[in-house]
Write an enzyme that holds these catalytic residues in place. Structure first.
Site, PDB file in Angstrom:
ATOM      1  N   LYS A   1       0.833  -1.134  -0.036  1.00  0.00           N
ATOM      2  CA  LYS A   1       0.114  -0.101   0.049  1.00  0.00           C
ATOM      3  C   LYS A   1       0.839   1.239   0.090  1.00  0.00           C
ATOM      4  CE  LYS A   1      -0.247   0.007   5.089  1.00  0.00           C
ATOM      5  NZ  LYS A   1      -1.074  -0.905   6.226  1.00  0.00           N
TER       6      LYS A   1
ATOM      7  N   TYR B   1      20.243  29.589   8.662  1.00  0.00           N
ATOM      8  CA  TYR B   1      19.081  30.197   9.082  1.00  0.00           C
ATOM      9  C   TYR B   1      19.027  30.213  10.592  1.00  0.00           C
ATOM     10  CZ  TYR B   1      16.853  30.444   4.207  1.00  0.00           C
ATOM     11  OH  TYR B   1      16.831  30.533   2.979  1.00  0.00           O
TER      12      TYR B   1
HETATM   13  C1  LIG Z   1      -0.492  -1.875   6.767  1.00  0.00           C
HETATM   14  C2  LIG Z   1      -0.953  -3.138   7.008  1.00  0.00           C
HETATM   15  C3  LIG Z   1      -0.503  -4.210   7.369  1.00  0.00           C
HETATM   16  C4  LIG Z   1       0.967  -4.425   7.262  1.00  0.00           C
HETATM   17  O1  LIG Z   1       1.674  -3.923   8.439  1.00  0.00           O
HETATM   18  P1  LIG Z   1       3.220  -3.924   8.956  1.00  0.00           P
HETATM   19  O2  LIG Z   1       3.315  -3.545  10.347  1.00  0.00           O
HETATM   20  O3  LIG Z   1       3.825  -2.898   7.823  1.00  0.00           O
HETATM   21  O4  LIG Z   1       3.893  -5.296   8.705  1.00  0.00           O
HETATM   22  C5  LIG Z   1      -1.147  -5.626   7.357  1.00  0.00           C
HETATM   23  N1  LIG Z   1      -2.474  -5.725   7.389  1.00  0.00           N
HETATM   24  C6  LIG Z   1      -3.129  -4.486   7.359  1.00  0.00           C
HETATM   25  C7  LIG Z   1      -4.550  -4.388   7.344  1.00  0.00           C
HETATM   26  C8  LIG Z   1      -2.342  -3.145   7.063  1.00  0.00           C
HETATM   27  O5  LIG Z   1      -3.318  -2.038   6.875  1.00  0.00           O
END
Ligand SMILES: *Cc1c(COP(=O)(O)O)cnc(C)c1O
Length: 389
Positions: A36, A266
């Site tokens: 994702k 800065y």
């Molecule tokens: C993002 C996500 C994962 C993966 O999680 P990690 O901690 O990156 O391994 C697995 N399942 C769902 C539903 C997620 O949203």
């Protein structure tokens, strides 16, 4: 890439390291890699391609849009959008592209059912909440869920999932164990109606630390990209074999001497205690390095650490290279990763995250999104690129 680019910094993605991490997490059949949010900043298509070449049979993406993009790029694996669809239109598109979207509430189920067709079952995933209180039916909804599904025979649930809240915290093992138990009971009941439904609970931490959470399919995300979910815990060793996939470089554009008492950048937040040699590097908060890291991070030049000094600017930062001989304009500074001299650790996303009070996930998403990405199958190309400089 054209000879002139907007941003001289580069995000290097080592796809061979990604494939090695994937292999370390289990057999391809038992994994649904999570890609994702542009594969956590590493790039959706190249990451999906590398994982497909390593045997991945399924992908979890964030949105139906990401799933459609993969399908249109020719990926024929099972693709599971974790947030299902938003509008009815999105559900229709997901069905048309044979995605397997997640249904987590009755409204979703109605939309999905409206898109199922007589001639082809719509394969879907069901999500239940067992302790996150985020997405998913509650476990108590199960009888209603089953009844709704009975009335909507066009929907074919092929996967059931839930998500762990604190699998990365060995001290909270009791909470994780209770989630696993709730999921076990739920799945047993669900399998009376759908004997072949596959079960998926584990994120990276659970994949590495809790074998009893594996069921049929694990869903690692951060571990694929090298993040050890157990960093700074008693279980650190369980993710010790992972390799970071992303590194970030930027060229030195000026080297100058400054005198004792001269301030840098800065706001005059750094004043040289002695005369020193500093390098100006084309990286800044516009290329993903949070300004909050000012005076709190190092960069790696010639295998050695140079402390960043003064406020980080939009596209520039300054580092103290007094202790590194012969730094020149055009040299490469590594913001993340790179090759350290013996005994020198490169700066990691974990170190940056600690300094900022965040997690490596956020560092990777930000760095990957803010820099042009180049892909390397292994270390060889990195060397070649350095030689071309
Ligand atoms: C993002 C996500 C994962 C993966 O999680 P990690 O901690 O990156 O391994 C697995 N399942 C769902 C539903 C997620 O949203």
């Amino acid at each position: 890439m054209s000879a002139v680019s907007f941003t001289p910094s580069r995000c290097h993605i080592d796809l061979a390291a990604l494939q090695r991490n994937f292999a370390r997490l289990g057999s391809p059949a038992s994994l649904m890699p999570v890609i994702k949010s542009d594969a956590y900043g590493h790039g959706l298509f190249p990451v999906a391609r590398a994982l497909a070449n390593a045997g991945a049979r399924r992908f979890a993406v964030g949105t139906a849009g990401e799933g459609v993009a993969l399908r249109e790029a020719g990926f024929n694996q099972e693709i599971v959008p974790l947030t299902g669809g938003m509008t009815l239109d999105e559900w229709r598109t997901a069905a048309a592209h044979t995605l397997t979207p997640v249904i987590g509430c009755f409204e979703d189920m109605d939309k999905a059912a409206a898109c199922s067709r007589h001639d082809r079952l719509f394969r879907v995933a069901l999500k239940f909440d067992t302790g996150m209180a985020r997405l998913g039916f509650s476990v108590d909804d199960l009888p209603d869920v089953l009844e709704h599904l009975r009335l909507r025979p066009g929907l074919s649930p092929v996967l059931v999932l839930s998500h762990m809240a604190c699998a990365d915290m060995p001290d909270d093992l009791d909470y994780s164990t209770a989630q696993i138990e709730r999921f076990t009971i739920l799945c047993a009941a669900l399998r009376v109606a759908f004997p072949d439904i596959e079960r998926s609970l584990a994120n990276s931490a659970a994949t590495l630390g809790l074998p009893e959470s594996h069921f049929d399919v694990c869903r690692p995300g951060i571990a694929l990209y090298g993040g050890n979910p157990f960093a700074d815990t008693a279980w650190e060793d369980r993710g010790g074999m992972l390799e970071w996939v992303m590194s970030v470089s930027a060229p030195v554009v000026q080297v100058r001497r400054i005198n004792a008492g001269q301030s840098v950048s800065y706001g005059r937040q750094f004043t040289a205690p002695d005369s020193m040699t500093v390098a100006v590097i084309t990286a800044g908060y516009a290329t993903g390095i949070a300004r909050g890291l000012s005076n709190h991070i190092d960069v790696l030049i010639d295998g050695r650490r140079a402390p960043q000094i003064g406020r980080i600017c939009m596209g520039l930062l300054v580092a103290d290279v007094s202790a590194i001989p012969d730094v020149r304009v055009g040299d490469t500074a590594w913001i993340l990763g790179g090759q350290g001299a013996p005994g020198v650790r490169p700066v990691s996303a974990l170190e940056m995250a600690r300094e900022l009070g965040t997690i490596p996930y956020e560092i990777l998403c930000r760095m990957g999104g803010a820099n042009p990405r180049v892909y390397n199958e292994g270390k060889k190309l990195l060397v070649k690129e350095a030689a071309n400089r």
